[in-house]
Structure formats: C-alpha cells, structure tokens
Design an enzyme around this catalytic site. Structure first.
Site, PDB file in Angstrom:
ATOM      1  N   HIS A   1      -5.035   2.997   4.822  1.00  0.00           N
ATOM      2  CA  HIS A   1      -5.538   2.643   4.486  1.00  0.00           C
ATOM      3  C   HIS A   1      -6.720   3.586   3.598  1.00  0.00           C
ATOM      4  CE1 HIS A   1      -8.311  -0.678   5.786  1.00  0.00           C
ATOM      5  NE2 HIS A   1      -9.032  -0.236   6.323  1.00  0.00           N
TER       6      HIS A   1
ATOM      7  N   TYR B   1       2.358   4.569  11.775  1.00  0.00           N
ATOM      8  CA  TYR B   1       2.977   2.962  11.843  1.00  0.00           C
ATOM      9  C   TYR B   1       3.401   2.703  11.219  1.00  0.00           C
ATOM     10  CZ  TYR B   1      -1.267   2.708   8.641  1.00  0.00           C
ATOM     11  OH  TYR B   1      -1.793   2.990   8.063  1.00  0.00           O
TER      12      TYR B   1
ATOM     13  N   ARG C   1       0.967  -1.303   0.283  1.00  0.00           N
ATOM     14  CA  ARG C   1       0.163   0.231  -0.063  1.00  0.00           C
ATOM     15  C   ARG C   1       0.858   1.049   0.273  1.00  0.00           C
ATOM     16  NH1 ARG C   1      -3.370  -0.708   5.680  1.00  0.00           N
ATOM     17  NH2 ARG C   1      -1.846   0.948   6.125  1.00  0.00           N
TER      18      ARG C   1
END
Length: 369
Positions: free
Chosen positions: A270, A279, A266
């Site tokens: 998200h 993160y 990715r």
C-alpha cells in the site's frame, strides 16, 4: 399469504481479469480480434513513456524513502495503465484533476514539476502548494475527502459555461466512505461534468475487495446515482484511454457524470510503511504479476513496429536523467522554517495568529523546524 422466494444475487467478481470488463488487449499484449486501437503511434509512445517514467520514479522514490531522504511514499507500481490511460484523455489547459495519492504520472503530465512533487514527499510545505496555472487540486490523503470538492468544481465550471471537465481518482476502499456516496448522488442530480475513476486494486490497504462490498461490481453502484457505470481492464492502456475519453467527452458535451471502475492490481505494498506479505498470498501476487501493464504494452508496441529495444533504452536514459535532476532540485531547495506552518493555512491573519507567528519567529532560530 405465500412468502416470496429469496433470489440469490450474483457474487462479486474475485481475482484475475473480469471477463466482462472492457478490454482491447489480451494479457499478452495482442489486439483482440475485431478491436481497433484508439491511439496512433506517437500517442502510444507518449503513454508508454509515462508508464516507464512512473515505474522508474517509484523505484527511485522507494530507495530515497529507505535512505530517509523522503517520507512515506505510495507507489503506482502495477497501476500505471490505469492512471496514464485516464491522463491521456485529458486536456491540461482546461480539465481539472482532483487526485488521491496514487496518481503520480497523471499529476506530472498535467504540469506538476517533479521537484515540487518531491518536495511534498520531503515534507516541505512548498511542495503542498500547486503552482499557479496548473489545474490540479492538492494530493488528498483522507479517503474520498476530495470528491465533494471535485463535484463542486465541476458544477462551478458548468454554471460558468466553461467546457472543462473534472476527473477525480479514488480507491476501492474510499468507496466505503460517506463522501463517496454523497458526491456521486449530488453529481447525478446536478449532472456535473465530472468523471469518477475508482481504481479497484483488490485491497483497501489490507482489506480485500470481498470485505468492502457485496455489490457485483463497484461500477454497478452508478445506476443508483443516475449515471453510467463502466468496468474496464485497468491494466490495458488502450481500453482505459477509450473508456476515459468517452466519459470525458460525455461530460464536456453536457451528458453528466460517469463512474469508471478500473480493475487493476497493486504489485507493491500500500505504501512504504506497509507490509503486504501479511495479507496478500504469495501465489496471488505471482499470478497477478502476469498482468503487469508495462510488459503487456511493450509487447503490443513491439508487435506493431513503433517500439524497439534501442528506443526503450533511450527513453529510460532520459527518464533517469530527468528524475535525477528533479531529486537534486528538490534537495537543493531551502529547508522549511517553523513560520511556514502559517503560509498556506489562512488568507488573512487574526491578531492572535500574528502574535503566534511572531512568537515562533522569536523563539526558534531561522532555518530550524
């Protein structure tokens, strides 16, 4: 009695490109020595165009979300080869897709109108209904909840003697859900013509792959369910297509299900409600940008002489026009009314529902939500 010695299990592969995953193109877009491209020029350009369409739509959709014109959006950004490669292996006239929420180009190639898809993100209930004749299940937000239905559809096709195949997409996070394991188990038992495409993009929202499973790979789980498991470089369009093509053909000819682990990444958070800087280490993200599937495919197509700057510019111009027209059509659609909450929830209305609908219609002015 002597104690058996503990055997250390291989560690799960972490980061970068898995050296054991199937691939046909190297990171720079060159065909690996001895590899044979499974697609010809026209199909290659079709695949590349859908990848460009997906990337361009992602950029436009994020802009629309920031302007408050659509709701939360999950970009495909970075996973285009994984989605488009599988899509190219399907026949929209007989094969079904049961999507999660990050498969936009596959839905569009399968026949979903762009304006309808955008209505979904606007929050209009019309956008949640797949038009008649299009072999798609609705977008599923709940992780792995579509998998039992995908297996059921596949079993139904088999019982009816039809040659359709069902492909369903999930993320690595969804593989921790009970529905995932139950569905693969049933599919293996009944030999359903279904292909499970697990897009391993490194994170289940903010949970890294290392905290998802101690298995050496997600594909390794397939053996326990009586089906093949395949690891593929999910940023290699050619490799994803070849693996998906073989799995679809196997299902179509009575060979049963397959689990494909498409190892991708990715390159965007998200979704538009997420802050991935909290993160994802910046150095990791920058390293994985080098595996971006679009430049990789562009380099290959340029090298074999089927793509040039002029042709790509023409593609982008028509893509931009199509997206602009789709946005305009979605935004011109009549606003939803409160009574539409009943439209796609029930086939038949009980007396209580009839009273509730009438009460809403009488108390809320037409056109208000």
């Amino acid at each position: 009695m002597t104690k058996a010695k503990a055997t250390a299990l291989p560690k799960p592969f972490e980061g970068g490109a898995d050296p054991d995953a199937f691939r046909l193109l190297d990171a720079g877009g060159a065909l690996i020595e001895g590899a044979v491209a499974p697609l010809g020029g026209d199909r290659l350009l079709e695949g590349f165009r859908w990848m460009l369409f997906s990337r361009t739509l992602d950029e436009r959709a994020v802009s629309l979300q920031r302007q408050g014109r659509i709701g939360t959006y999950s970009a495909v950004y970075g996973q285009e080869a994984s989605v488009v490669g599988v899509s190219l292996a399907l026949d929209p006239s007989r094969d079904w897709i049961f999507p999660q929420y990050r498969e936009t180009p596959a839905l569009l190639r399968h026949g979903m109108p762009l304006s309808t898809l955008l209505l979904y993100y606007i929050g209009n209930p019309v956008g949640g209904r797949v038009p008649d004749g299009i072999l798609l299940a609705p977008i599923q937000i709940s992780l792995a909840a579509q998998l039992p239905h995908a297996v059921g559809m596949a079993l139904g096709l088999k019982m009816q003697g039809r040659d359709g195949v069902v492909v369903t997409f999930v993320g690595d996070g969804a593989s921790s859900e009970g529905d995932f394991h139950e569905s693969l188990n049933l599919a293996g038992v009944v030999q359903a013509p279904v292909v499970f495409v697990l897009q391993n993009n490194g994170y289940a929202i903010s949970t890294p792959r290392s905290r998802q499973s101690a298995a050496t790979s997600f594909a390794a789980r397939a053996e326990g369910y009586g089906m093949p498991g395949v690891r593929v470089d999910g940023n290699d369009l050619l490799a994803v297509y070849e693996v998906a093509r073989d799995a679809v053909e196997r299902a179509r000819t009575g060979g049963g299900p397959t689990l494909i682990e498409s190892q991708t990444y990715r390159l965007f958070p998200h979704n538009t409600a997420d802050d991935s800087t909290r993160y994802v280490p910046s150095e990791e993200l920058e390293a994985r940008r080098l595996e971006d599937p679009i430049p990789r495919m562009r380099n290959y197509l340029t090298e074999i002489g089927v793509l040039n700057v002029t042709l790509e510019e023409q593609m982008l111009a028509t893509i931009t026009e199509e997206i602009t027209a789709g946005v305009a059509a979605a935004e011109a659609h009549p606003r939803p009314t409160a009574g539409q909450v009943f439209d796609y929830a029930y086939a038949d209305f009980s007396p209580r529902l009839i009273r509730q609908r009438a009460e809403i219609a009488g108390n809320i002015p037409e056109g208000d939500v």
